[in-house]
Design an enzyme around this catalytic site. Structure first.
Site, PDB file in Angstrom:
ATOM      1  CG  HIS A 159      -1.913  -1.827  -2.560  1.00 53.20           C
ATOM      2  ND1 HIS A 159      -0.805  -2.242  -1.854  1.00 53.20           N
ATOM      3  CD2 HIS A 159      -1.463  -0.911  -3.470  1.00 53.20           C
ATOM      4  CE1 HIS A 159       0.265  -1.605  -2.321  1.00 53.20           C
ATOM      5  NE2 HIS A 159      -0.107  -0.799  -3.289  1.00 53.20           N
TER       6      HIS A 159
ATOM      7  CG  ASP B   8       3.348  -2.249  -7.559  1.00 54.73           C
ATOM      8  OD1 ASP B   8       2.609  -1.933  -8.502  1.00 54.73           O
ATOM      9  OD2 ASP B   8       3.578  -1.489  -6.592  1.00 54.73           O
TER      10      ASP B   8
ATOM     11  CG  HIS C 242       3.587   1.022  -3.738  1.00 55.24           C
ATOM     12  ND1 HIS C 242       3.424   1.432  -5.050  1.00 55.24           N
ATOM     13  CD2 HIS C 242       3.903   2.128  -3.027  1.00 55.24           C
ATOM     14  CE1 HIS C 242       3.635   2.738  -5.119  1.00 55.24           C
ATOM     15  NE2 HIS C 242       3.924   3.179  -3.905  1.00 55.24           N
TER      16      HIS C 242
ATOM     17  CG  ASP D  94       4.676   0.976  -8.893  1.00 56.47           C
ATOM     18  OD1 ASP D  94       5.240  -0.121  -9.045  1.00 56.47           O
ATOM     19  OD2 ASP D  94       3.715   1.146  -8.124  1.00 56.47           O
TER      20      ASP D  94
END
EC number: 3.5.1.98
Length: 660
Positions: free
Chosen positions: A158, A198, A200, A291
């Site tokens: 991120h 991931d 996200h 995740d």
């Protein structure tokens, strides 16, 4: 626990792995306990915790896997390498945040960033995480190792050029990829594939290689039309790169949670693998966030260790198996440990682990895959052919929980998903169980029946501002809202709007929300009391529209074949003056009947009684609202003629500061 340097793992040149052809694979591992020093300032609980890497290392040791790998010592990144993708100011900020000079400012700096905490160990951990991925990548590119896994934190994908966000300080994978391309041209690495699984979207990595045709970036993630973190359009499949990098950015944005092995493998087989074959990378980086694993508290997907192992195995066919895994997210300790072990066993070419029963992708998964192929086929001819009807007809019905178009995140057990809404638990205002109410299966004709019944929907949060509420009716979004709402099937505006005050306690809680980002959102205690008073805006809408608002507020699909809250449920809460709790681990799963206005029931939705106790104990955090969210409440109170601006601000401040 052994430190990385104390491990009995093999040094470079030793061999103890399974034979691959005429030689044995050399798998590198990096782990350093020093990275555990990055923690919350006061030791409070946080999903991105030091135990994330500890449990992985322990699992590999107990399984006897680390002893068969080449264990490398960690290494700190050099500023010049960090500045290949980050600005000088950002590097200097991360370098200095753990110094004594920054002690008094550290929390304030963190509060100004998106989902970041900082302490005295943050700088060193960030430098070690980035530097260790660089070191491992260099060893793989040089041929001293075949592949490897950097068990590092904080994560990185991120982090943007000039901003830390989403638990990430430096973009570890981007730094390492840029290092190979720009600092070590002698190694012959000219094309790099970065795969980010991931849950996200890897927004930071995408932006760093947006115009670079040397890097093919592939991200599969929950997107939900921009409603899932990090929110916005960056993770959309239309984001394909720019200039010379056009076509080298591929996003596979899931419309929903619940995606599992079958969904991810379908994306692999029908998007990633064909494109990877065309691209023919020299090295592969894997942003290995776990995740999306089953039972992860933030991800809400259902990928198993077997699923991760198969995805990795398919990638081993490329770049002569030169793959560098770097840990990203993953917040269920058991899941990340088992998934990491499964991946390292694949790197060692161990026997495939046992998989779950065969399943098919969701119907929505095929829609996403077809849309991605159509968008990218002009750049990648292997995606040009239409998928056969026979193939895409092998599907699982789309689950009830689809879109987190709410302020909440709905995460519940994978078992019983499809029938979870067939039972509604009824509680009285004292919180004791009254009975189970069975909702009979219904066709979409329920809408015609519920459209004939009016209710008052009582809002105490952002929906007090009418333009915000109309997003749930007519679709769209307002300033400050980080998502687009799908709206109700019936887009007729409310028939009337009135204001009332009710004897319930208003408070703000949760770390962040999909709709508004970092900061608490509004709740009321379901139980009435004589001390507190909460202003509520009442909208007269149909029971059909109320169902659609309730569905969106709790992350449900609005075009369900049956209502969440039917006529029998309405009669029950009306007669009992009760709380109806849907069996969801959602933030607004309670429907509370507050009374009647002109003989029409007044309904609101808030947290469960058990959640209130968790707020009180601190298990669920009490947090002040973000400025944009608070301003929406203030606008609702002021524009609705309920309070002046000063009175509205004082009202919100009191709710924030008063102990629950």
């Amino acid at each position: 626990m052994a430190m990385a340097g104390e491990s009995s793992g093999k040094k470079i040149g030793d061999c103890d792995g399974k034979v691959a052809g005429n030689r044995q694979r050399k798998v590198g591992l990096i782990y350093d306990e020093t990275m555990c020093k990055h923690d919350t300032p006061d030791g409070e609980d946080h999903p991105e915790c030091p135990d994330r890497i500890r449990v992985i290392w322990e699992k590999l040791q107990l399984a006897g896997v680390s002893q068969r790998c080449v264990v490398l010592g960690s290494s700190k990144a050099e500023d010049k390498h960090l500045q290949l993708v980050h600005t000088k100011d950002h590097v200097n900020l991360v370098k200095s945040i753990s110094t004594k000079q920054k002690d008094y400012r550290r929390n304030r700096i963190a509060s100004q960033l998106n989902s970041i905490y900082l302490n005295g160990g943050s700088s060193e951990a960030a430098y070690l995480a980035a530097g260790s991925v660089v070191k491992l990548a260099e060893k793989v590119a040089e041929g001293e190792l075949d592949c490897g896994f950097a068990i590092v934190r904080p994560p990185g994908h991120h982090a943007e050029a000039d901003e830390a966000m989403g638990f990430c300080l430096f973009n570890n994978v981007a730094v390492a990829a840029s290092f190979l391309l720009n600092e070590r041209p002698d190694l012959g690495v000219k094309k790099i594939l970065i795969v980010d699984w991931d849950v996200h979207h890897g927004n930071g990595t995408q932006k760093m290689f947006w115009k670079d045709p040397r890097v093919l970036f592939f991200s599969v993630h929950r997107h939900e039309y921009g409603g899932f973190y990090p929110a916005g359009d960056d993770g959309d499949y239309n984001m394909v790169g720019e200039g010379p990098g056009e076509g080298f950015n591929i996003n596979v944005p899931w419309d929903q949670g619940r995606c599992g092995d079958a969904d991810y493998l379908a994306a692999w087989d029908h998007i990633l693998i064909p494109v990877a074959r065309e691209f023919n990378p020299d090295v592969i980086f894997l942003s290995a966030g776990f995740d999306a694993a089953i039972n992860d508290p933030l991800g809400g997907c259902c990928v198993t260790p077997y699923g991760y192992s198969v995805m990795l195995k398919k990638l081993m066919e490329f770049a002569q198996g030169k793959i560098v895994l770097a840990l990203e997210g993953g917040y269920n300790l058991d899941s990340i440990a088992k998934s990491s072990l499964a991946c390292v066993q694949v790197l060692l070419e161990d026997k495939q682990i046992q998989g779950p029963p065969e399943a098919y992708p969701f119907e929505s998964t095929w829609r996403v895959i077809q849309a991605v192929r159509k968008r990218l086929c002009t750049y990648w001819p292997s995606l040009a052919d239409e998928l056969s009807w026979k193939l895409i007809n092998q599907k699982t019905p789309t689950p009830i929980i689809l879109i987190s178009s709410s302020d909440s995140e709905t995460e519940d057990d994978a078992q019983g998903l499809l029938d979870q809404m067939s039972k509604l638990s009824i509680e009285n205002p004292q919180g004791t169980l009254l009975e189970n109410h069975q909702v009979e299966p219904a066709s979409t004709s329920w809408r015609a029946d519920l459209a004939k019944v009016d209710v008052w929907y009582a809002s105490f949060g952002s929906n007090m501002w009418k333009p915000r509420f109309l997003c749930y009716i007519q679709g769209g979004q307002v300033d400050g809202l980080k998502k687009v709402c799908v709206g109700s099937m019936d887009k007729s505006p409310p028939k009337e709007t009135v204001w009332e005050t009710f004897p319930h306690r208003l408070f703000f809680g949760r770390e962040s929300s999909v709709g508004w980002g970092v900061g608490g959102v509004a709740f009321t205690n379901p139980l009435a009391n004589l001390i507190d008073q909460t202003h509520m805006c009442l909208y007269r809408i149909t029971l059909e529209q109320f169902n659609d608002v309730l569905s969106q507020e709790n992350g449900l699909n609005v075009d369900s074949d049956s209502p969440v809250f039917d006529l029998a449920a309405l009669q029950l809460v009306d007669n009992k003056g009760s709380i109806l709790e849907a069996p969801l681990n959602s933030w607004y799963g309670n429907v509370v009947c507050l009374g009647k206005e002109r003989d029409i029931p007044i309904l609101t939705m808030t947290c469960t009684l058990s959640a209130v106790e968790k707020f009180k104990s601190g298990e669920i955090p009490i947090r002040p609202p973000a400025k944009a969210y608070a301003n929406t409440l203030i606008r609702g109170l002021v524009e609705g003629g309920r309070l002046s601006k000063e009175e509205a601000e004082a009202y919100i401040d009191k709710a924030v500061s008063k102990p629950l």
